[in-house]
Design a protein around this motif. Structure first.
Motif, short mmCIF file in Angstrom:
data_model
loop_
_atom_site.label_atom_id
_atom_site.label_comp_id
_atom_site.label_asym_id
_atom_site.label_seq_id
_atom_site.Cartn_x
_atom_site.Cartn_y
_atom_site.Cartn_z
N GLU A 144 0.73 -1.35 0.01
CA GLU A 144 0.14 -0.11 0.14
C GLU A 144 0.88 1.03 0.25
N ASP A 145 2.45 1.80 0.67
CA ASP A 145 3.03 2.40 0.58
C ASP A 145 3.91 2.25 -0.24
N GLY A 146 3.83 1.57 -1.07
CA GLY A 146 4.28 1.32 -2.29
C GLY A 146 6.21 0.35 -2.15
N LEU A 147 6.19 0.46 -1.28
CA LEU A 147 7.34 -0.82 -0.31
C LEU A 147 7.64 -1.65 -0.64
N ALA A 148 6.97 -2.45 -1.18
CA ALA A 148 6.19 -3.95 -1.14
C ALA A 148 8.05 -3.95 -1.87
N PRO A 149 8.19 -5.61 -1.92
CA PRO A 149 10.15 -6.36 -2.13
C PRO A 149 9.28 -6.30 -3.84
N PRO A 150 9.89 -6.30 -5.10
CA PRO A 150 9.72 -7.01 -5.66
C PRO A 150 8.91 -8.50 -6.16
N ASP A 151 8.89 -9.08 -5.07
CA ASP A 151 8.64 -10.73 -4.67
C ASP A 151 7.60 -11.29 -4.10
N TYR A 152 6.61 -9.51 -3.54
CA TYR A 152 6.10 -9.38 -2.64
C TYR A 152 4.95 -10.18 -2.83
N THR A 153 4.54 -10.51 -3.26
CA THR A 153 2.76 -11.20 -4.23
C THR A 153 3.24 -12.81 -4.34
N THR A 154 4.54 -13.49 -4.47
CA THR A 154 5.38 -15.38 -4.20
C THR A 154 4.72 -14.89 -2.54
N ARG A 155 6.21 -14.17 -1.72
CA ARG A 155 5.98 -14.49 -0.49
C ARG A 155 4.36 -14.51 0.10
N ILE A 156 3.49 -13.90 -0.51
CA ILE A 156 2.39 -14.15 -0.05
C ILE A 156 1.59 -15.37 -0.82
N LEU A 157 1.51 -15.38 -1.66
CA LEU A 157 1.08 -16.82 -2.23
C LEU A 157 1.47 -17.94 -1.03
N ALA A 158 3.07 -17.80 -0.37
CA ALA A 158 3.39 -18.70 0.05
C ALA A 158 3.48 -18.83 1.11
N GLU A 159 2.46 -17.36 1.59
CA GLU A 159 2.16 -17.66 3.21
C GLU A 159 0.25 -18.45 3.52
N VAL A 160 0.21 -18.49 1.73
CA VAL A 160 -0.98 -18.99 1.66
C VAL A 160 -1.27 -19.97 2.23
N ASP A 161 -0.27 -20.86 1.47
CA ASP A 161 -0.30 -22.42 1.43
C ASP A 161 0.14 -22.54 2.44
N GLY A 162 1.37 -21.96 2.85
CA GLY A 162 1.49 -22.39 4.68
C GLY A 162 -0.01 -22.25 5.96
N LEU A 163 -0.14 -21.57 5.77
CA LEU A 163 -1.79 -21.47 5.98
C LEU A 163 -2.60 -22.47 5.68
N ASN A 164 -2.84 -22.37 4.52
CA ASN A 164 -3.44 -24.28 3.40
C ASN A 164 -3.25 -25.33 4.61
N LEU A 165 -1.69 -25.35 4.26
CA LEU A 165 -1.42 -26.69 5.55
C LEU A 165 -1.65 -26.79 6.73
N ILE A 166 -1.66 -26.23 7.78
CA ILE A 166 -2.14 -25.83 8.86
C ILE A 166 -3.90 -26.25 8.68
N VAL A 167 -4.20 -25.79 8.35
CA VAL A 167 -5.90 -26.45 8.33
C VAL A 167 -6.48 -27.76 7.52
N ASP A 168 -5.55 -27.59 6.70
CA ASP A 168 -5.54 -29.40 6.29
C ASP A 168 -5.52 -30.20 7.07
N ASP A 169 -4.07 -29.84 8.07
CA ASP A 169 -3.61 -31.29 8.79
C ASP A 169 -4.71 -30.99 10.29
N ILE A 170 -5.04 -29.63 10.18
CA ILE A 170 -6.61 -29.79 11.24
C ILE A 170 -7.62 -30.35 11.11
N ALA A 171 -7.87 -30.65 9.97
CA ALA A 171 -9.53 -31.23 8.92
C ALA A 171 -8.97 -32.81 9.53
N THR A 172 -6.91 -33.21 9.01
CA THR A 172 -7.32 -34.54 8.39
C THR A 172 -6.99 -35.41 10.12
N LEU A 173 -6.78 -34.53 10.62
CA LEU A 173 -7.07 -34.91 12.55
C LEU A 173 -8.51 -34.66 12.91
#
Length: 245
Positions: A67-96
């Motif tokens: 929003e401030d125009g200061l994001a690193p060039p790969d910020y979208t890739t890093r956000i997607l990686a965080e989303v994948d991590g959250l999905n992994l947590i949710v999947d583990d909880i649902a599986t258990l």
């Protein structure tokens, strides 16, 4: 006659006292078990809260930087990686949760445990190469079992992933499958350097992390080994940990 009556009365009272003592002991044990489960539940919620909050905080920082125009060039890739991590947590909880429900049946089918293990080893090879770890496999011929292939694959993936993460670069992880009469045995051996004896009994507890067995940042909610135990026990088997000389 009075002596006989007194003796009979004493026997009855004694039996009732013994029964009451036994019932009291059972109730105390039940309360202790419930207290332990409640403590584990509180610990697990605390761990999950931390594991969920951390990636969310990182995503917020990246979003505010964008929003401030200061994001690193790969910020979208890093956000997607965080989303994948959250999905992994949710999947583990649902599986258990699913594995812990008696209403969830296993989809049993004739399965060659050796073929299944070979497929998982092959799928794990890129991670092993990236970590500079030799991933080996050994079998003693076909080992047919009646099992849910998808669930067993998940359990073995968790074991191999855990072994790879905690084996030093240049070391090796080995997966062996063997049959001993009616018993099929699958062993994952690693070079993690050993696990303190006081930690071994906690390895398969939900959310537990030890200084060597599990460390923060491994991904997921610390439920991988717990899921593995649930899968194995759902198949009528057992999972154990042992030091290899």
């Amino acid at each position: 006659v009075s002596a006989l009556i007194a003796l009979a009365f004493g026997l009855v009272v004694g039996r009732r006292v013994a029964a009451m003592q036994q019932q009291s002991a059972l109730e105390r044990a039940e309360r202790a078990g419930e207290a332990q489960l409640e403590a584990q539940r509180r610990d697990m919620i605390s761990w999950l809260s931390h594991d969920l909050r951390s990636p969310l905080a990182r995503m917020r920082v990246l979003s505010e930087a964008a929003e401030d125009g200061l994001a690193p060039p790969d910020y979208t890739t890093r956000i997607l990686a965080e989303v994948d991590g959250l999905n992994l947590i949710v999947d583990d909880i649902a599986t258990l949760s699913r594995l812990g429900s008696p209403a969830t049946p296993l989809h049993l089918a004739a399965t060659d445990l050796c073929d299944l293990a070979s497929d998982v080893v092959a799928a794990s090879q890129p991670l092993a190469d990236r970590l500079d770890i030799r991933l080996l496999g050994g079998t003693s011929g076909a080992v047919p079992v009646s099992a849910d292939p998808a669930e067993l694959t998940r359990a073995l993936n968790n074991l191999i992933g855990n072994a790879l993460r905690h084996t030093r670069a240049g070391g090796h992880v080995r997966v062996d499958v063997e049959s001993d009469g009616p018993t099929a045995r699958l062993t994952v051996s690693d070079q993690c350097g050993g696990i303190p004896a006081e930690q071994v009994e906690h390895l398969f507890e939900p959310g537990w992390r030890g200084t060597t067995a599990r460390t923060p940042g491994d991904g997921g909610a610390g439920l991988g080994l717990t899921i593995t135990r649930s899968v194995v026990e759902a198949h009528g088997g057992t999972v154990t940990v042992a030091a290899i000389p």
